[in-house]
Scaffold this active site. Structure first.
Site, mmCIF file in Angstrom:
data_model
loop_
_atom_site.group_PDB
_atom_site.id
_atom_site.type_symbol
_atom_site.label_atom_id
_atom_site.label_comp_id
_atom_site.label_asym_id
_atom_site.label_seq_id
_atom_site.Cartn_x
_atom_site.Cartn_y
_atom_site.Cartn_z
ATOM 1 N N ASP A 20 0.833 -1.209 0.000
ATOM 2 C CA ASP A 20 0.000 0.000 0.000
ATOM 3 C C ASP A 20 0.867 1.259 0.000
ATOM 4 O O ASP A 20 1.977 1.257 0.535
ATOM 5 C CB ASP A 20 -0.916 -0.025 1.239
ATOM 6 N N HIS A 37 2.447 3.510 -9.064
ATOM 7 C CA HIS A 37 2.279 2.069 -9.299
ATOM 8 C C HIS A 37 3.493 1.497 -10.030
ATOM 9 O O HIS A 37 3.912 0.378 -9.771
ATOM 10 C CB HIS A 37 1.001 1.798 -10.096
ATOM 11 N N LEU A 131 11.068 -20.085 -5.226
ATOM 12 C CA LEU A 131 10.070 -19.342 -4.451
ATOM 13 C C LEU A 131 8.721 -19.476 -5.153
ATOM 14 O O LEU A 131 8.657 -19.434 -6.380
ATOM 15 C CB LEU A 131 10.460 -17.856 -4.389
HETATM 16 C C1 IPE Z 1 -5.479 -2.851 -0.234
HETATM 17 O O1 IPE Z 1 -5.130 -1.526 -0.398
HETATM 18 C C2 IPE Z 1 -5.442 -3.560 -1.547
HETATM 19 C C3 IPE Z 1 -4.127 -3.726 -2.151
HETATM 20 C C4 IPE Z 1 -2.988 -3.394 -1.619
HETATM 21 C C5 IPE Z 1 -4.115 -4.335 -3.460
HETATM 22 P P1 IPE Z 1 -6.220 -0.389 -0.564
HETATM 23 O O2 IPE Z 1 -5.480 0.883 -0.657
HETATM 24 O O3 IPE Z 1 -7.139 -0.715 -1.681
HETATM 25 O O4 IPE Z 1 -7.033 -0.511 0.803
HETATM 26 P P2 IPE Z 1 -7.916 0.550 1.590
HETATM 27 O O5 IPE Z 1 -8.966 1.026 0.645
HETATM 28 O O6 IPE Z 1 -7.017 1.657 2.017
HETATM 29 O O7 IPE Z 1 -8.461 -0.205 2.760
HETATM 30 C C1 IPE Z 2 -1.534 0.191 -3.387
HETATM 31 O O1 IPE Z 2 -1.339 1.559 -3.432
HETATM 32 C C2 IPE Z 2 -1.740 -0.396 -4.756
HETATM 33 C C3 IPE Z 2 -3.113 -0.876 -5.012
HETATM 34 C C4 IPE Z 2 -4.079 -0.866 -4.157
HETATM 35 C C5 IPE Z 2 -3.389 -1.353 -6.352
HETATM 36 P P1 IPE Z 2 -2.551 2.579 -3.436
HETATM 37 O O2 IPE Z 2 -2.898 2.883 -4.855
HETATM 38 O O3 IPE Z 2 -3.668 2.077 -2.606
HETATM 39 O O4 IPE Z 2 -1.860 3.835 -2.766
HETATM 40 P P2 IPE Z 2 -2.521 4.882 -1.761
HETATM 41 O O5 IPE Z 2 -3.143 4.109 -0.648
HETATM 42 O O6 IPE Z 2 -3.531 5.646 -2.560
HETATM 43 O O7 IPE Z 2 -1.379 5.723 -1.314
HETATM 44 MG MG MG Z 3 -4.143 2.327 -0.637
#
Ligand code: IPE
Ligand code: IPE
Ligand code: MG
Length: 234
Positions: A20, A37, A131
């Protein structure tokens, strides 16, 4: 008094990561979210290397949740394009990496081109042993448990055991993760591995996913090695 040396957990066999913070990493730099990303994809490659190095057998990475469909379509498209590119790059020398790919999640709704690349990568990496990388893609834990129960009902079961449910999950051969890591300072599961996490240790770090590296991974393993796991005992 326990005079014995502190008991240390050994390296976890299975580590699961909620990757995240890509969006916030990009925002800090005034970059578009997709740049976050992209940087996150590099962190994935570093982490796979680190896990192999540490002797971890199974690495589950939460790449796209069932709830992530609610994001803007261009971000979703960008994420899947990035996944295709990463799979292409990896497939080229899959044997060298020694990584075996598995997927956890629903295949429904995945773009056909992505699905095709995934299926190819699963087949071409099936013999690799360094792995096992389990990509949680279009994954939701409640959906996983629900489809498991429905599978069992279709088999004609009228009562189910915990073993039945475990066996009907997306990847029944994987052991439960001993350690679950979440980056970016959020401290929640977000519909990740609800069944398998019953006795997992959690490690939360404020580091944003694109900044995650071998050093951060090893910090999590060290912290894990000092945890006392009681499983309800004393
Ligand atoms: C969880 O992250 C999903 C992934 C890392 C793929 P999100 O950013 O979507 O989760 P919330 O919305 O903050 O709970
Ligand atoms: C995690 O990073 C990647 C996915 C959920 C695909 P985020 O896109 O959720 O990044 P934040 O939470 O907005 O910083
Ligand atoms: Mg996120």
């Amino acid at each position: 008094i326990n005079m014995s040396k502190e008991i240390q957990n050994t390296t976890p066999r299975h580590v699961a990561i909620i990757m995240d913070g890509n969006g916030r990493w990009a925002k800090e730099r005034r970059f578009p979210r997709l740049a976050g990303h992209r940087a996150g994809a590099n962190a994935v490659e570093r982490t796979i290397k680190a896990a192999k190095q540490a002797g971890v057998e199974f690495l589950t990475l939460y790449a796209f949740s069932t709830e992530n469909w609610s994001r803007p379509q261009d971000e979703i498209d960008g994420l899947f394009k990035l996944l295709e590119q990463t799979l292409d790059r990896y497939a080229k020398d899959a044997a060298k990496h020694g990584v075996k790919l598995l997927i956890s999640g629903s295949r429904e709704k995945l773009p056909p081109a992505v699905l095709e690349k995934i299926n190819k990568a699963i087949t071409s990496t099936a013999q690799n042993t360094a792995l096992t990388l389990n990509l949680a893609l279009n994954y939701g834990a409640r959906q996983e448990i629900t489809q498991a129960v429905n599978t069992l009902l279709k088999q004609g079961k009228t009562a189910v055991s915990m073993e039945d449910i475990s066996a009907a999950l997306y990847q029944p051969a994987l052991p439960d993760p001993e350690l679950i890591i979440r980056t970016s300072g959020e401290e929640r599961l977000s519909n990740f591995l609800l069944w398998q996490a019953a006795y997992s240790e959690f490690y939360f770090t404020p580091v944003l996913w694109p900044d995650f590296d071998e050093n951060e991974f090893n910090k999590a393993l060290t912290e894990y090695s000092h945890r006392t796991r009681r499983f309800g005992g004393i």
